[in-house]
Design a protein around this motif. Structure first.
Motif, mmCIF file in Angstrom:
data_model
loop_
_atom_site.group_PDB
_atom_site.id
_atom_site.type_symbol
_atom_site.label_atom_id
_atom_site.label_comp_id
_atom_site.label_asym_id
_atom_site.label_seq_id
_atom_site.Cartn_x
_atom_site.Cartn_y
_atom_site.Cartn_z
ATOM 1 N N ASN A 453 0.829 -1.210 0.000
ATOM 2 C CA ASN A 453 0.000 0.000 0.000
ATOM 3 C C ASN A 453 0.860 1.255 0.000
ATOM 4 O O ASN A 453 0.540 2.236 -0.681
ATOM 5 C CB ASN A 453 -0.919 0.009 1.225
ATOM 6 C CG ASN A 453 -2.095 -0.922 1.071
ATOM 7 O OD1 ASN A 453 -2.497 -1.238 -0.044
ATOM 8 N ND2 ASN A 453 -2.635 -1.379 2.173
ATOM 9 N N LYS A 471 -3.512 4.557 -2.249
ATOM 10 C CA LYS A 471 -3.292 3.682 -1.099
ATOM 11 C C LYS A 471 -4.512 2.799 -0.826
ATOM 12 O O LYS A 471 -4.402 1.795 -0.131
ATOM 13 C CB LYS A 471 -2.958 4.522 0.148
ATOM 14 C CG LYS A 471 -2.140 3.783 1.159
ATOM 15 C CD LYS A 471 -1.539 4.685 2.215
ATOM 16 C CE LYS A 471 -0.669 3.864 3.160
ATOM 17 N NZ LYS A 471 -0.095 4.663 4.243
ATOM 18 N N GLY A 473 -5.824 1.127 -3.109
ATOM 19 C CA GLY A 473 -5.705 0.029 -4.054
ATOM 20 C C GLY A 473 -6.391 0.295 -5.375
ATOM 21 O O GLY A 473 -6.352 -0.499 -6.278
#
Length: 477
Positions: A453, A471, A473
């Motif tokens: 991440n 972060k 995804g």
């Protein structure tokens, strides 16, 4: 007696103990040059939970933090905490990964490595000590204050943890090449007169050139007295934290000890006037951390439960959270009473990461389920099976039969089962497109999901897109 030296924990354990390791590098930078000028033995600035917290919560590369600290701390060695074969994480790592991480720690600016094993199993620090000596001795050749191997004894009390036990363990670590021996009193269980006796015995047993270092907290309110009695007994170095993040679950405050020893044979040589402006800066940092909700004023209070149940402050918070999630907050006293029972069943492991979490979680399950060991965590089973190392005493065989259910125990070093893994992990990091430096492999090996991440966030930021979205995804890597 020579003067007493101080390691200040303000850059690591102080904010790990008080504020869940949330101090940012930018909050440290303004006073790093001043800290460097104080005259400390070392400044603890890395290891422990900082590695995880930097990537998980602060969007910082922990390696870049270390390099930044080294740029400013030109005279004072940076000290770190290493969990032996667990390194900076919670599992056993292969020896090649241990070697590579320690090489990079020194290369990026670490001066002193304190290494410990939760069970005090010397086999679990063998690989670390070997690597620390290999790379550290090269550094010491040109700078004797750096490249230091400090082996730590996890202090606890039980029928087996006697004075003779600790002296034998210290001698074993010294024979493994330790420059310093640390008494790591993570739960502030070491009482003042016991500290005097222990330090006296260790100083008598160890070689004159081996420094003795004491690490305690002030959770139970005895930390200042412990330090003072240890100093009277001849300890060489003590850990303290500047007052804005000192005391309570952190270390005893630095300034009172400096003032107490001033003009005596133990004088630290530190000028109190140099500490005041630095402390004023960290008062503001502490206030900011409190506003952010990561610093709870309760951590500064004395908690006698630690003396009664031997439950460290962080472990107590974890137990309370587990009970809250289970809707069983009224069971806290039962759980606290069960912790020593589980610990006895497990062979009296010291309560420090990861054994504290294992024992605590199992105690919660025993109480919540209404039957002891009706449900058993994988970690409890592994502890009984020897997969964390050799336990200080034999386990309760009746409980072991229930927990292991026929699983065989191992008697060899747990890491002997592990094949080399560094190159395999490196290939994975490269394949995923995350590799920018050798240190990225070590970050990913330590905390794969957290590092992944962070790498997404870093790439998005460098590409000029929404890094916070990355972060989650959503951003394609």
């Amino acid at each position: 007696m020579s003067k007493v030296m101080i390691m200040d924990t303000i850059l690591r354990d102080a904010h790990q103990s008080h504020a869940a390791t949330r101090m940012r590098t930018e909050q440290m930078i303004p006073v790093l040059a001043q800290l460097d000028d104080v005259g400390y033995y070392s400044l603890e600035g890395w290891g422990g939970a900082t590695f995880d917290s930097c990537m998980r919560y602060l969007n910082e590369d922990p390696w870049e933090r270390l390099r930044t600290l080294r740029r400013y701390l030109k005279k004072t060695p940076i000290q770190m905490l290493l969990r032996g074969q667990n390194l900076l994480g919670y599992r056993n790592y292969a020896d090649d990964l241990v070697d590579k991480l320690i090489e990079k720690c020194f290369e990026n600016g670490i001066g002193v490595i304190r290494v410990f094993d939760a069970l005090n199993d010397p086999r679990n620090i063998e690989a670390s000590m070997r690597a620390i000596k290999k790379y550290g001795d090269q550094i010491k050749a040109s700078d004797p204050t750096r490249g230091i191997a400090e082996a730590a004894i996890s202090y606890t009390t039980s029928p087996v943890h006697t004075l003779d036990y600790f002296v034998r363990l210290a001698k074993t670590y010294e024979d493994m090449g330790a420059d310093n021996i640390c008494i790591k009193d993570m739960a502030n269980l070491l009482l003042p007169f016991d500290a005097f006796e222990l330090v006296s015995a260790l100083k008598k047993a160890l070689r004159p050139e081996t420094k003795l270092h004491l690490h305690t907290h002030n959770t139970t309110g005895t930390g200042d007295m412990v330090n003072l009695m240890a100093i009277r007994a001849g300890v060489d170095i003590v850990d303290t934290a500047l007052s804005p993040l000192g005391n309570g679950t952190s270390q005893p405050a630095t300034e009172p000890l400096v003032a107490t020893l001033k003009g005596t044979e133990y004088d630290t040589g530190i000028d109190l006037n140099k500490l005041i402006p630095i402390a004023n800066h960290f008062k503001k940092v502490a206030a900011d951390l409190e506003k952010e909700g990561v610093l709870n004023p309760k951590v500064r209070q004395v908690d006698v439960n630690t003396l009664i149940y031997q439950v460290p402050g962080g472990m107590l918070s974890n137990l309370m959270n587990q009970l809250k999630k289970a809707g069983k907050e009224d069971k806290l006293q039962e759980v606290l009473a069960e912790v020593p029972n589980v610990r006895r069943d497990c062979g009296y492991p010291p309560l420090v990461t990861p054994s504290s979490q294992i024992v605590g979680t199992q105690a919660v399950m025993n109480v919540v389920m209404g039957e002891r060991y009706k449900m058993v965590t994988k970690e409890t089973r592994d502890l009984f099976a020897g997969k964390y190392g050799q336990l200080p005493m034999p386990v309760n065989e009746e409980v072991a039969e229930k927990v292991l259910k026929g699983e065989k125990r191992i008697t060899y070093r747990p890491a002997d089962d592990l094949a080399p893994e560094y190159e395999k992990i490196k290939a994975e990091v490269i394949e995923k497109g995350y590799y920018t430096q050798e240190e990225d492999v070590l970050s990913y090996a330590s905390f794969p999901e957290v590092a992944e991440n962070f790498f997404k966030w870093r790439k998005a930021k460098n590409d000029g897109v929404d890094a916070d979205l990355a972060k989650t995804g959503v951003y394609p890597v």
